[in-house]
Motif scaffolding. Structure first.
Motif, PDB file in Angstrom:
ATOM      1  N   GLU A  34      12.047  55.734  70.429  1.00 28.81           N
ATOM      2  CA  GLU A  34      12.247  53.993  69.755  1.00 28.81           C
ATOM      3  C   GLU A  34      13.982  54.399  68.747  1.00 28.81           C
ATOM      4  O   GLU A  34      14.473  53.775  68.691  1.00 28.81           O
ATOM      5  N   GLU A  38      17.309  52.456  69.036  1.00 31.96           N
ATOM      6  CA  GLU A  38      17.206  51.839  67.499  1.00 31.96           C
ATOM      7  C   GLU A  38      18.614  52.452  66.964  1.00 31.96           C
ATOM      8  O   GLU A  38      19.795  51.709  66.464  1.00 31.96           O
ATOM      9  N   HIS A  42      22.295  50.462  66.300  1.00 33.40           N
ATOM     10  CA  HIS A  42      22.978  50.148  65.347  1.00 33.40           C
ATOM     11  C   HIS A  42      24.576  51.147  65.489  1.00 33.40           C
ATOM     12  O   HIS A  42      25.619  50.314  64.698  1.00 33.40           O
ATOM     13  N   PRO A 105      17.744  45.533  66.340  1.00 35.06           N
ATOM     14  CA  PRO A 105      18.382  45.889  64.604  1.00 35.06           C
ATOM     15  C   PRO A 105      19.427  45.388  64.443  1.00 35.06           C
ATOM     16  O   PRO A 105      19.428  46.944  65.240  1.00 35.06           O
TER      17      PRO A 105
END
Length: 186
Positions: A34, A38, A42, A105
């Motif tokens: 995870e 993420e 980003h 995210p």
């Protein structure tokens, strides 16, 4: 530290502890996956935002910009942009479709900006360019923090090698010389 459990308690405790360790490792791996996903998102956001700003500056609308950038890039952000563009092309409401990008995210601000532009028709070039600059700066800060952390982690093995050598070659002879001098005077 090794703990030995004998008899029936050992027969029960062994598999239970093994299963617990298996679950713990599985959770650790899932959390690591995870974090990696993420981090990839980003890293993909800043270039995608830059391209969105450039596409919007060329006169494209939010749907067209999402479609062009989605086709130009690879990765999770590009895939989500392609999905958003496809739903908008099929008549989806921007207020319903753009939050799908916001689910990634770090993409909330970019999605809200594109949603506002899709609903009201307000030019989104300036806000998207500002968001892209913020994302680049955040990515740079994260990279600098990782580099600092790596520098600290590299010193641990070096200290494990050099500290004993320093003690053996630098401090020990001085202490032996002092002890010999003190013991020889008595």
């Amino acid at each position: 530290m090794i703990i030995l459990v004998d008899g029936a308690a050992g027969v029960i405790a062994g598999p239970a502890i093994g299963y617990g360790a298996h679950l713990w490792l599985a959770r650790q791996r899932a959390a690591q996956q995870e974090r990696l996903a993420e981090a990839r998102v980003h890293a993909e956001l800043a270039p995608a935002a830059d391209l969105l700003a450039a596409t919007l500056a060329s006169g494209a609308g939010p749907r067209e910009a999402a479609e062009v950038v989605g086709r130009s890039l690879d990765g999770t952000v590009a895939e989500r942009l392609r999905q958003v563009a496809a739903e908008l092309r099929l008549g989806g409401e921007p207020a319903v479709v753009w939050p799908r990008l916001a689910a990634l995210p770090g993409a909330g601000g970019l999605a809200r900006c594109m949603e506002r532009a899709g609903i009201s028709g307000v030019p989104a070039v300036e806000p998207v360019a500002r968001i892209a600059a913020e994302l680049r700066a955040e990515h740079g800060r994260a990279a600098a923090a990782r580099a600092r952390r790596a520098g600290v982690l590299v010193t641990l093995p070096l200290s494990a090698c050099f500290l004993p050598a320093f003690l053996a070659l630098g401090v020990a002879p001085v202490l032996i010389g002092l002890a010999g001098g003190l013991l020889g005077r008595h």
